[in-house]
Motif scaffolding. Structure first.
Motif, PDB file in Angstrom:
ATOM      1  N   LEU A  68       0.880  -1.310  -0.040  1.00 32.74           N
ATOM      2  CA  LEU A  68      -0.030   0.046   0.021  1.00 32.74           C
ATOM      3  C   LEU A  68       0.824   1.118  -0.047  1.00 32.74           C
ATOM      4  O   LEU A  68       0.504   2.143  -0.649  1.00 32.74           O
ATOM      5  CB  LEU A  68      -0.891  -0.070   1.398  1.00 32.74           C
ATOM      6  N   LYS A  69       1.789   1.285   0.719  1.00 31.12           N
ATOM      7  CA  LYS A  69       2.821   2.396   0.652  1.00 31.12           C
ATOM      8  C   LYS A  69       3.599   2.468  -0.565  1.00 31.12           C
ATOM      9  O   LYS A  69       3.744   3.758  -1.009  1.00 31.12           O
ATOM     10  CB  LYS A  69       3.837   2.253   1.944  1.00 31.12           C
ATOM     11  N   LYS A  70       3.836   1.469  -1.062  1.00 28.82           N
ATOM     12  CA  LYS A  70       4.652   1.684  -2.557  1.00 28.82           C
ATOM     13  C   LYS A  70       3.579   2.142  -3.521  1.00 28.82           C
ATOM     14  O   LYS A  70       4.162   2.872  -4.352  1.00 28.82           O
ATOM     15  CB  LYS A  70       5.246   0.014  -2.984  1.00 28.82           C
ATOM     16  N   ALA A  71       2.458   1.902  -3.447  1.00 31.43           N
ATOM     17  CA  ALA A  71       1.463   2.343  -4.553  1.00 31.43           C
ATOM     18  C   ALA A  71       0.881   3.565  -4.236  1.00 31.43           C
ATOM     19  O   ALA A  71      -0.068   3.916  -4.845  1.00 31.43           O
ATOM     20  CB  ALA A  71       0.105   1.301  -4.616  1.00 31.43           C
ATOM     21  N   LYS A  72       1.361   4.248  -2.832  1.00 32.50           N
ATOM     22  CA  LYS A  72       0.333   5.236  -2.469  1.00 32.50           C
ATOM     23  C   LYS A  72      -1.008   5.315  -2.351  1.00 32.50           C
ATOM     24  O   LYS A  72      -1.676   6.295  -2.995  1.00 32.50           O
ATOM     25  CB  LYS A  72       1.018   6.655  -3.064  1.00 32.50           C
ATOM     26  N   ALA A  73      -1.227   4.143  -1.817  1.00 32.75           N
ATOM     27  CA  ALA A  73      -2.916   3.798  -2.097  1.00 32.75           C
ATOM     28  C   ALA A  73      -3.844   4.653  -0.958  1.00 32.75           C
ATOM     29  O   ALA A  73      -4.825   4.989  -1.131  1.00 32.75           O
ATOM     30  CB  ALA A  73      -2.986   2.336  -1.906  1.00 32.75           C
ATOM     31  N   LEU A  74      -3.029   4.912   0.161  1.00 33.04           N
ATOM     32  CA  LEU A  74      -3.823   5.305   1.368  1.00 33.04           C
ATOM     33  C   LEU A  74      -3.772   6.872   1.219  1.00 33.04           C
ATOM     34  O   LEU A  74      -2.703   7.420   1.012  1.00 33.04           O
ATOM     35  CB  LEU A  74      -2.984   4.746   2.597  1.00 33.04           C
ATOM     36  N   ALA A  75      -4.747   7.566   1.894  1.00 33.31           N
ATOM     37  CA  ALA A  75      -5.027   8.981   1.925  1.00 33.31           C
ATOM     38  C   ALA A  75      -3.641   9.596   2.604  1.00 33.31           C
ATOM     39  O   ALA A  75      -3.164  10.814   2.315  1.00 33.31           O
ATOM     40  CB  ALA A  75      -6.145   9.577   2.476  1.00 33.31           C
ATOM     41  N   ARG A  76      -3.122   9.002   3.625  1.00 34.11           N
ATOM     42  CA  ARG A  76      -1.982   9.520   4.449  1.00 34.11           C
ATOM     43  C   ARG A  76      -0.867   9.490   3.745  1.00 34.11           C
ATOM     44  O   ARG A  76       0.180  10.342   4.000  1.00 34.11           O
ATOM     45  CB  ARG A  76      -2.045   8.678   5.612  1.00 34.11           C
ATOM     46  N   ASP A  77      -0.626   8.761   2.353  1.00 33.23           N
ATOM     47  CA  ASP A  77       0.420   9.015   1.770  1.00 33.23           C
ATOM     48  C   ASP A  77       0.099   9.695   0.309  1.00 33.23           C
ATOM     49  O   ASP A  77       0.873   9.559  -0.589  1.00 33.23           O
ATOM     50  CB  ASP A  77       1.003   7.408   1.199  1.00 33.23           C
ATOM     51  N   GLY A  78      -1.183  10.220   0.340  1.00 34.29           N
ATOM     52  CA  GLY A  78      -1.338  10.907  -0.801  1.00 34.29           C
ATOM     53  C   GLY A  78      -2.424  10.261  -1.785  1.00 34.29           C
ATOM     54  O   GLY A  78      -2.592  10.769  -2.966  1.00 34.29           O
ATOM     55  N   GLY A  79      -3.069   8.893  -1.228  1.00 37.00           N
ATOM     56  CA  GLY A  79      -3.856   8.254  -2.167  1.00 37.00           C
ATOM     57  C   GLY A  79      -5.361   8.497  -2.031  1.00 37.00           C
ATOM     58  O   GLY A  79      -5.427   9.341  -1.125  1.00 37.00           O
ATOM     59  N   LEU A  80      -6.068   7.645  -2.815  1.00 36.77           N
ATOM     60  CA  LEU A  80      -7.521   7.992  -2.596  1.00 36.77           C
ATOM     61  C   LEU A  80      -8.146   7.230  -1.508  1.00 36.77           C
ATOM     62  O   LEU A  80      -9.308   7.581  -1.081  1.00 36.77           O
ATOM     63  CB  LEU A  80      -8.091   7.237  -3.784  1.00 36.77           C
TER      64      LEU A  80
END
Length: 303
Positions: A68-80
């Motif tokens: 999830l971190k690599k994909a920047k999937a979470l909002a906390r990492d800029g994801g959706l």
């Protein structure tokens, strides 16, 4: 019309195994799905489990998940995607009602008390076979899963996803209508048209076990298998209802395959992420309007 502020998904039994993998893969695959409105609409995923400590530990594991971190999937990492834990014990009707009430009145998702995706994954598999095992297994896996469907369908009908709302019931290959059933019982399952029909048929199994006549009546000594046959038949009936109502909710069920989990005692040939593939495809993928089907290995399979 402007897109909604957020989409909302709910996964039951999600603190470990296939359920946890479903949550992870929803977050990973959501940005490329039609539901995301070209990657512009955030997704709130409710990871639900009956035990708070285990649910919160599962949430922490996802927040630290390398994929999830690599994909920047979470909002906390800029994801959706944002993932939140909510308590839900599928074996207790009041817990299902509490979740329904919370979702109906919740504005934290920006969706106006609606749902876009529900994956009913929670279930139990007890050792042994007797009337108590049958009663407990059917109560959780069939009866209360049906109650959950009834409570969540109205929220899915409110979805502002433009006809992309999905209900996915996780069933099992053990519930396929093969040689474990007599031809007469298999025919009765295939002939069911309504949830009431399925209720009556599953209830007749419980009654036959209680009076000790289930074998001669054509039933197997397998509570889990019958509960999952019931889920598949119930899914077909609910899909028929939604299609006739023109609700736009696509209802399907699937077997994740033989997956290495606690339930299978570590046996199986699929990883949990491989097991999550079909449920997530049914939740987010382009199905061409197919509904009311039993799926396995990402394909419709004869039940």
């Amino acid at each position: 019309m402007a897109p909604p502020a957020s989409r909302t998904a709910l996964v039951t039994g999600a603190n470990k195994g296939i359920g946890l993998a479903i949550v992870r893969n929803l977050a990973l695959q959501y940005p490329s799905s039609t539901l995301s409105h070209n990657g512009t609409v955030p997704l709130l995923i409710y990871l639900t489990a009956r035990d708070q400590a285990r649910g919160e530990a599962a949430l922490a594991s996802l927040e630290a998940d390398a994929s999830l971190k690599k994909a920047k999937a979470l909002a906390r990492d800029g994801g959706l995607s944002t993932i939140k834990y909510r308590a839900l014990d599928i074996s207790k009707e009041d817990s299902i009602q509490a979740m329904s009430d919370f979702l109906s009145s919740s504005e934290e998702d920006g969706g106006g008390g609606s749902l876009d995706v529900v994956v009913n994954n929670a279930g139990i598999a007890l050792q042994g076979f007797d009337a108590d095992v049958v009663r407990t297994t059917l109560h959780t896996n069939y009866t209360n899963t049906t109650i959950a469907v009834r409570k969540f369908i109205p929220l899915l009908r409110r979805s502002r996803s433009g006809g992309h709302a999905r209900l996915v019931n996780v069933t099992s290959m053990s519930g396929e209508l093969n040689s474990k059933y007599s031809p007469q019982i298999a025919s009765k399952f295939r002939a069911t048209k309504s949830v009431a029909d399925v209720d009556a048929l599953v209830g007749s199994f419980k009654t036959a076990v209680e009076r000790g006549t289930h074998k001669e009546e054509g039933w197997p000594s397998a509570a889990y298998a019958v509960s999952k046959s019931g889920v598949t038949a119930m899914t077909r009936a609910v899909a028929k209802e939604e299609m006739e109502a023109g609700s736009g909710v696509l209802v399907n069920c699937c077997c994740p395959g033989w997956v290495k989990t606690d339930m299978t005692k570590g046996s199986g040939y699929k990883s949990v992420d491989q097991g999550a593939m079909t449920p997530v495809m049914l939740a987010l993928g382009e199905l061409g309007g197919v509904e009311g089907e039993y799926w396995q290995h990402e394909k419709v399979k004869r039940w």
